[in-house]
Design an enzyme around this catalytic site. Structure first.
Site, PDB file in Angstrom:
ATOM      1  N   GLU A 267     -28.536  50.244   1.318  1.00 47.82           N
ATOM      2  CA  GLU A 267     -29.936  50.309   0.875  1.00 47.82           C
ATOM      3  C   GLU A 267     -30.899  50.056   2.039  1.00 47.82           C
ATOM      4  O   GLU A 267     -31.852  49.283   1.924  1.00 47.82           O
ATOM      5  CB  GLU A 267     -30.188  49.326  -0.272  1.00 47.82           C
ATOM      6  CG  GLU A 267     -29.495  49.722  -1.558  1.00 47.82           C
ATOM      7  CD  GLU A 267     -29.921  48.902  -2.757  1.00 47.82           C
ATOM      8  OE1 GLU A 267     -29.994  49.470  -3.859  1.00 47.82           O
ATOM      9  OE2 GLU A 267     -30.169  47.696  -2.605  1.00 47.82           O
TER      10      GLU A 267
ATOM     11  N   GLU B  79     -24.578  52.792  -7.407  1.00 41.86           N
ATOM     12  CA  GLU B  79     -24.701  51.549  -8.160  1.00 41.86           C
ATOM     13  C   GLU B  79     -25.389  51.844  -9.485  1.00 41.86           C
ATOM     14  O   GLU B  79     -26.621  51.935  -9.553  1.00 41.86           O
ATOM     15  CB  GLU B  79     -25.502  50.494  -7.383  1.00 41.86           C
ATOM     16  CG  GLU B  79     -24.783  49.929  -6.178  1.00 41.86           C
ATOM     17  CD  GLU B  79     -25.517  48.741  -5.571  1.00 41.86           C
ATOM     18  OE1 GLU B  79     -26.444  48.201  -6.226  1.00 41.86           O
ATOM     19  OE2 GLU B  79     -25.175  48.359  -4.441  1.00 41.86           O
TER      20      GLU B  79
END
Length: 587
Positions: A158, A234
């Protein structure tokens, strides 16, 4: 050997389209003897892949060291995944977030403030390469094209939510490739245009992280990547909890509906988490968005498989959804059974302030060092200084406390300075006597700009009174060796409850490999061990009210429980209950 690659619209295994149906399972949050059980239950839910992060700080507590023992035996974990007939995704960071202490970045990494963390800076990249070379030496032989289970490796984590240093990302990807990784590489970012743009790399598959509005977010991902398979790396099916808050859950029906939408669009998925497990020891992280909020010990995450490894209604619902899109095994895991219920009196208390030499070796300092400056960067330390101020009330102040300091004067409790409450000053009844501060690091920030911040006492300690102000100097500091605490009774004859941190112990009988749930009601704040295995922190603040005791930790017959109470042990009795109690839900 099998060939796994990225096609125009699909993942391809030996040239044939294949969908990744993955679940997150962190080997470092599950006892190794439970790994096969959790992996098997993932397969029974219909998953074909297991994903895991790799925590740099756990494997490398000191630079140049790379541990692979016990719960850190990544190779054993990946081999078990392969033996179950499943694939694996490895996400080695170097940053992982994961509600893990400092997001997985080791404390020693920040010793030099000039090191450019998570950017293209020579010294940082040298340390990253040392780490990735070590971890990928474990992973590379277990890639699918060498007969192993690993099909994907992730670059950073991320990154678009943190920075936009493309040269840094490219350098990390190059390090991974040079380390022998031949399977496809991926990045992951939240499906926000700015994050996908900043965190992606040409030639590396972009994936996304989200838990709702699946169709919309897949469209955003596709806008940044015209070809290649769509994947949610995710799929957030729950959330984590923080001390002082409520226990987070998500609607089973809504989560299942979003998963169905995602799979109906032809996307691949990694369910985060399939099984959260437990942040054993003192490994939980924290968040700080203006207010510091440490994460609890349980990482149950409201996942399909709960903290103890039992299937939940979400497990059944997800299995039903997956069955609409892919074959699932006929077998179901056994339903939950209650854990043993029993109690045992805690006894033989050893008070820290009465015999501090038994708890660790002191070092001398002019000013108070930070915890990071002490050998081993302890999570808990005792600071002592002799005050020679006026025999009248004074104000004690600290520049900043990270994260908690219990204050004593001549052995008597005065108060607590807590970072969460932005408290950094209190009144002492007098300015002379022995000042003792019990300082605790409650977890390193794992997300945002405060990653890697120094812990302990920040800035000078001062006494202020009508006659002026003075800096407190001449400190004796004792880092507490928590790994050695269960053997404390061999090092001291002092007994009896007293003010300040106190160690207690009890014995209880059990059958071998029976899991337990230790209920901590009637206790204050502290840490617990069973047979030397650190279960983690408890705190009356909640929401978590039980600590999970893995079955493999429990011995046949006599077992030992050790508790370090940092606050007040109102009811010195250990109670084991039938199931986890994770606290009240969100209204």
């Amino acid at each position: 050997m099998p060939d796994f690659r990225i096609g125009e619209a699909d993942f391809l295994l030996d040239g044939e389209p294949v969908r990744i149906l993955s679940g997150s399972l962190h080997y470092f949050r599950v006892h190794p003897d439970d790994w096969a059980d959790r992996i098997g239950k993932a397969r029974l839910m219909g998953l074909n892949t297991i994903e895991t992060y790799v925590p740099w700080n756990a494997h490398s507590p000191r630079r140049g060291e790379f541990r692979t023992d016990g719960m850190l035996d990544l190779a054993r974990f990946l081999r078990l995944v392969g033996e179950a007939g499943m694939h694996a995704i490895v996400r080695p960071g170097p940053f992982i977030c994961a509600e893990w202490d400092r997001g997985g970045l080791p404390t020693w990494l920040f010793a030099d403030p000039e090191v450019g963390v998570r950017r293209h800076e020579k010294r940082f990249l040298e340390m990253v390469e040392e780490y990735l070379d070590a971890v990928l030496a474990v992973v590379a032989p277990l890639q699918v094209d060498r007969g192993g289970p690993v099909v994907l490796v992730q670059v950073e984590n991320e990154y678009g939510a943190f920075g936009d240093d493309r040269a840094y990302l490219e350098a990390v990807a190059d390090i991974i490739r040079r380390a022998g990784i031949t399977v496809p590489l991926v990045t992951v970012d939240q499906p926000v245009d700015e994050m996908l743009a900043a965190g992606g790399l040409d030639g590396v598959l972009r994936t996304a992280s989200f838990g709702s509005r699946s169709a919309e977010r897949l469209r955003t991902l596709r806008a940044h990547q015209s070809t290649g398979p769509l994947m949610c790396m995710e799929f957030w099916d729950g959330w984590f909890d923080q001390w002082g808050s409520h226990h987070h859950t998500t609607s089973v029906e809504q989560a299942a509906e979003e998963l169905d939408t995602l799979l109906a669009a032809g996307a691949s998925v990694n369910v985060y988490m399939f099984h959260g497990g437990t942040s054993f020891g003192l490994t939980s992280g924290a968040n700080d968005k203006g207010t510091y909020r440490p994460t609890i010990t349980s990482y149950d995450y409201d996942a399909p498989l709960d903290e103890a490894g039992d299937p939940t209604p979400k497990y059944v619902a997800f299995r039903d959804v997956i069955a609409r899109h892919s074959p699932v095994p006929d077998e179901l895991p056994a339903p939950r059974t209650p854990a043993p219920e029993l109690s045992a009196a805690l006894g033989e208390p050893v008070p820290l302030l009465a015999d501090p030499d038994a708890w660790g070796t002191a070092t001398e300092h002019d000013g108070p060092p930070t915890l990071d400056e002490l050998d081993g960067s302890p999570k808990l330390a005792v600071y002592v200084a002799d005050l020679a101020g006026p025999d009248a009330p004074v104000v004690l102040s600290v520049g900043e406390v990270r994260d908690r300091a219990a204050v004593f004067l001549d052995g008597d409790p005065v108060g607590v300075l807590e970072r969460e409450h932005h408290a950094h000053a209190l009144v002492l009844p007098r300015g002379r006597g022995r000042l003792t501060l019990v300082v605790e690091d409650q977890g390193g920030v794992n997300y945002g700009p405060r990653i890697g911040e120094t812990k302990g006492l920040i800035g000078p300690v001062r006494l202020s009174h009508p006659g002026g102000a003075e800096e407190v100097r001449g400190w004796s500091v004792r880092a507490l060796d928590l790994d050695a605490l269960p053997s404390l009774w061999d090092r001291t004859d002092v007994r009896g409850a007293g003010p300040g941190p106190t160690a207690w112990r009890a014995t209880f009988d059990a059958q071998a490999s029976e899991r337990h749930f230790l209920h901590t009601s009637g206790w204050g704040k502290g840490i617990a061990w069973v047979n030397g295995f650190c279960l983690g922190r408890y705190w009356r603040r909640g929401p978590q009210q039980t600590l999970f005791v893995p079955g493999p930790v429990v011995r046949e017959g006599r077992n030992e429980l050790v508790v370090l109470e940092l606050d007040v042990m109102a009811d010195p009795v250990a109670r084991f209950v039938a199931a986890a109690v994770l606290g009240p839900l969100e209204p």
